[in-house]
Design a protein around this motif. Structure first.
Motif, PDB file in Angstrom:
ATOM      1  N   TYR A  89      25.226  20.200 -53.204  1.00 38.60           N
ATOM      2  CA  TYR A  89      24.998  20.659 -51.851  1.00 38.60           C
ATOM      3  C   TYR A  89      23.771  21.107 -51.589  1.00 38.60           C
ATOM      4  O   TYR A  89      23.402  20.831 -50.394  1.00 38.60           O
ATOM      5  N   ARG A  90      23.025  21.799 -52.434  1.00 43.03           N
ATOM      6  CA  ARG A  90      21.580  21.900 -52.220  1.00 43.03           C
ATOM      7  C   ARG A  90      20.903  20.846 -52.105  1.00 43.03           C
ATOM      8  O   ARG A  90      19.910  20.883 -51.291  1.00 43.03           O
ATOM      9  N   LYS A  91      20.908  19.886 -53.030  1.00 39.25           N
ATOM     10  CA  LYS A  91      20.109  18.645 -52.783  1.00 39.25           C
ATOM     11  C   LYS A  91      20.406  17.919 -51.512  1.00 39.25           C
ATOM     12  O   LYS A  91      19.573  17.179 -50.806  1.00 39.25           O
ATOM     13  N   LEU A  92      21.694  17.869 -50.882  1.00 42.41           N
ATOM     14  CA  LEU A  92      22.061  17.381 -49.444  1.00 42.41           C
ATOM     15  C   LEU A  92      21.470  18.297 -48.426  1.00 42.41           C
ATOM     16  O   LEU A  92      21.638  17.816 -47.399  1.00 42.41           O
ATOM     17  N   GLY A  93      21.144  19.438 -48.837  1.00 47.16           N
ATOM     18  CA  GLY A  93      21.108  20.278 -47.819  1.00 47.16           C
ATOM     19  C   GLY A  93      22.125  20.907 -46.887  1.00 47.16           C
ATOM     20  O   GLY A  93      21.945  21.379 -45.771  1.00 47.16           O
ATOM     21  N   ASP A  94      23.329  20.749 -47.371  1.00 40.69           N
ATOM     22  CA  ASP A  94      24.458  21.324 -46.790  1.00 40.69           C
ATOM     23  C   ASP A  94      24.721  22.888 -47.269  1.00 40.69           C
ATOM     24  O   ASP A  94      25.576  23.155 -48.230  1.00 40.69           O
ATOM     25  N   THR A  95      24.002  23.648 -46.478  1.00 40.56           N
ATOM     26  CA  THR A  95      23.894  25.243 -46.902  1.00 40.56           C
ATOM     27  C   THR A  95      25.305  25.756 -46.660  1.00 40.56           C
ATOM     28  O   THR A  95      25.696  26.723 -47.180  1.00 40.56           O
ATOM     29  N   LEU A  96      26.187  25.281 -45.657  1.00 41.71           N
ATOM     30  CA  LEU A  96      27.261  25.945 -45.262  1.00 41.71           C
ATOM     31  C   LEU A  96      28.446  25.595 -46.413  1.00 41.71           C
ATOM     32  O   LEU A  96      28.857  26.451 -46.925  1.00 41.71           O
ATOM     33  N   ALA A  97      28.497  24.402 -46.865  1.00 41.64           N
ATOM     34  CA  ALA A  97      29.375  24.041 -48.114  1.00 41.64           C
ATOM     35  C   ALA A  97      29.017  24.711 -49.203  1.00 41.64           C
ATOM     36  O   ALA A  97      29.767  25.306 -50.044  1.00 41.64           O
ATOM     37  N   LEU A  98      27.560  24.975 -49.482  1.00 38.09           N
ATOM     38  CA  LEU A  98      27.050  25.630 -50.513  1.00 38.09           C
ATOM     39  C   LEU A  98      27.688  27.198 -50.543  1.00 38.09           C
ATOM     40  O   LEU A  98      28.062  27.586 -51.481  1.00 38.09           O
ATOM     41  N   ALA A  99      27.591  27.753 -49.499  1.00 44.24           N
ATOM     42  CA  ALA A  99      27.908  29.261 -49.129  1.00 44.24           C
ATOM     43  C   ALA A  99      29.506  29.272 -49.472  1.00 44.24           C
ATOM     44  O   ALA A  99      29.839  29.998 -50.273  1.00 44.24           O
ATOM     45  N   TYR A 119      28.139  35.380 -55.682  1.00 47.85           N
ATOM     46  CA  TYR A 119      28.229  36.109 -54.488  1.00 47.85           C
ATOM     47  C   TYR A 119      26.819  36.139 -53.903  1.00 47.85           C
ATOM     48  O   TYR A 119      26.611  36.053 -52.850  1.00 47.85           O
ATOM     49  N   LEU A 120      25.903  36.510 -54.717  1.00 46.73           N
ATOM     50  CA  LEU A 120      24.693  36.691 -54.358  1.00 46.73           C
ATOM     51  C   LEU A 120      23.968  35.301 -53.898  1.00 46.73           C
ATOM     52  O   LEU A 120      23.196  35.271 -52.953  1.00 46.73           O
ATOM     53  N   GLU A 121      24.121  34.453 -54.493  1.00 49.49           N
ATOM     54  CA  GLU A 121      24.077  33.126 -53.938  1.00 49.49           C
ATOM     55  C   GLU A 121      24.459  32.733 -52.652  1.00 49.49           C
ATOM     56  O   GLU A 121      23.889  32.075 -51.778  1.00 49.49           O
ATOM     57  N   ALA A 122      25.711  33.011 -52.392  1.00 43.44           N
ATOM     58  CA  ALA A 122      26.232  32.731 -51.065  1.00 43.44           C
ATOM     59  C   ALA A 122      25.670  33.734 -49.947  1.00 43.44           C
ATOM     60  O   ALA A 122      25.500  33.317 -49.032  1.00 43.44           O
ATOM     61  N   ALA A 123      25.254  35.055 -50.264  1.00 33.70           N
ATOM     62  CA  ALA A 123      24.394  35.764 -49.483  1.00 33.70           C
ATOM     63  C   ALA A 123      23.080  34.999 -49.050  1.00 33.70           C
ATOM     64  O   ALA A 123      22.743  35.033 -48.006  1.00 33.70           O
ATOM     65  N   ARG A 124      22.530  34.554 -50.001  1.00 30.98           N
ATOM     66  CA  ARG A 124      20.982  33.903 -49.827  1.00 30.98           C
ATOM     67  C   ARG A 124      21.476  32.719 -48.819  1.00 30.98           C
ATOM     68  O   ARG A 124      20.600  32.256 -48.082  1.00 30.98           O
ATOM     69  N   ALA A 125      22.487  32.020 -49.243  1.00 29.83           N
ATOM     70  CA  ALA A 125      22.597  30.597 -48.400  1.00 29.83           C
ATOM     71  C   ALA A 125      23.041  31.170 -47.002  1.00 29.83           C
ATOM     72  O   ALA A 125      22.816  30.482 -46.095  1.00 29.83           O
ATOM     73  N   LEU A 126      23.927  32.279 -46.705  1.00 33.50           N
ATOM     74  CA  LEU A 126      24.202  32.801 -45.421  1.00 33.50           C
ATOM     75  C   LEU A 126      23.033  32.986 -44.553  1.00 33.50           C
ATOM     76  O   LEU A 126      22.848  33.029 -43.423  1.00 33.50           O
ATOM     77  N   ILE A 127      21.988  33.589 -45.448  1.00 31.55           N
ATOM     78  CA  ILE A 127      20.810  33.884 -44.799  1.00 31.55           C
ATOM     79  C   ILE A 127      20.008  32.885 -44.048  1.00 31.55           C
ATOM     80  O   ILE A 127      19.726  32.972 -42.850  1.00 31.55           O
ATOM     81  N   ARG A 128      20.114  31.754 -44.788  1.00 27.93           N
ATOM     82  CA  ARG A 128      19.340  30.664 -44.466  1.00 27.93           C
ATOM     83  C   ARG A 128      20.155  29.972 -43.345  1.00 27.93           C
ATOM     84  O   ARG A 128      19.395  29.449 -42.524  1.00 27.93           O
ATOM     85  N   GLU A 154      18.495  42.534 -57.422  1.00 27.04           N
ATOM     86  CA  GLU A 154      18.023  41.162 -56.912  1.00 27.04           C
ATOM     87  C   GLU A 154      18.843  41.331 -55.473  1.00 27.04           C
ATOM     88  O   GLU A 154      17.884  41.148 -54.388  1.00 27.04           O
ATOM     89  N   ALA A 155      19.963  41.839 -55.263  1.00 32.93           N
ATOM     90  CA  ALA A 155      20.540  42.026 -54.047  1.00 32.93           C
ATOM     91  C   ALA A 155      19.746  43.148 -53.250  1.00 32.93           C
ATOM     92  O   ALA A 155      19.724  42.919 -51.840  1.00 32.93           O
ATOM     93  N   GLU A 156      19.323  44.014 -53.836  1.00 33.19           N
ATOM     94  CA  GLU A 156      18.441  45.269 -53.079  1.00 33.19           C
ATOM     95  C   GLU A 156      17.317  44.777 -52.501  1.00 33.19           C
ATOM     96  O   GLU A 156      16.966  45.017 -51.485  1.00 33.19           O
ATOM     97  N   LEU A 157      16.734  43.608 -53.383  1.00 33.46           N
ATOM     98  CA  LEU A 157      15.320  43.080 -52.832  1.00 33.46           C
ATOM     99  C   LEU A 157      15.849  42.116 -51.617  1.00 33.46           C
ATOM    100  O   LEU A 157      14.980  41.989 -50.679  1.00 33.46           O
TER     101      LEU A 157
END
Length: 171
Positions: A89-99, A119-128, A154-157
């Motif tokens: 999904y990252r390679k395809l640029g499908d951020t919603l599917a990634l999240a 969970y942290l990666e999902a938050a990062r994807a949602l930010i994008r 990492e989450a605090e950062l």
């Protein structure tokens, strides 16, 4: 004559019990064969998806991995398949599917380091995706309720960066 009848009755019962045991063993062996075959078929599908990924055919990799996760629920390669699906999904640029995939990973494994990382990666994807409020909720949840200091840091950062971004938008 009575002894003969008792003997015949005993042999008949023993024979029925033996036949019943044979059927039970055959059923057990059949189940073991089915399980082994299911593991093998799942492994082949996972390998096929991995090869598509290595060949940079991320669409086919994604299709095969989604099929794998539907057909072979709780296969030993499930976590690897989910991680590879996220990479595709990252390679395809499908951020919603990634999240969505990362949130599903966390949902299934909430008390593991890998689940918290998802969970942290999902938050990062949602930010994008521009969904800062949902991401902030996840990041706060991680900082308040996690046992992993590395992921909490990492989450605090991420949360601090999100707050800086929000302040700059308000100016």
């Amino acid at each position: 004559m009575r002894n003969w009848l008792v003997l015949i009755l005993c042999l008949t019962l023993f024979g029925l019990q033996h036949v019943t045991n044979l059927h039970a063993q055959a059923g057990k062996n059949r189940n073991e064969v089915y399980k082994a075959e299911e593991l093998k078929q799942g492994e082949l599908l996972f390998q096929k998806a991995s090869e598509f990924y290595e060949d940079r055919n991320y669409v086919k990799s994604t299709e095969e991995l989604k099929l794998f996760l539907i057909l072979y629920l709780r296969h030993p390669r499930e976590w690897e398949a989910r991680k590879l699906l996220s990479k595709s999904y990252r390679k395809l640029g499908d951020t919603l599917a990634l999240a969505k995939n990362e949130l599903a990973m966390y949902k299934d494994y909430p008390n593991t380091e890998e689940g918290l990382d998802a969970y942290l990666e999902a938050a990062r994807a949602l930010i994008r995706l521009g969904r800062e409020a949902k991401a902030a909720t996840i990041l706060k949840d991680i900082t308040q309720n996690t046992y992993s200091s590395k992921i909490a840091q990492e989450a605090e950062l991420e949360l601090a960066q999100l707050e800086i971004l929000a302040e700059s938008k308000n100016k």
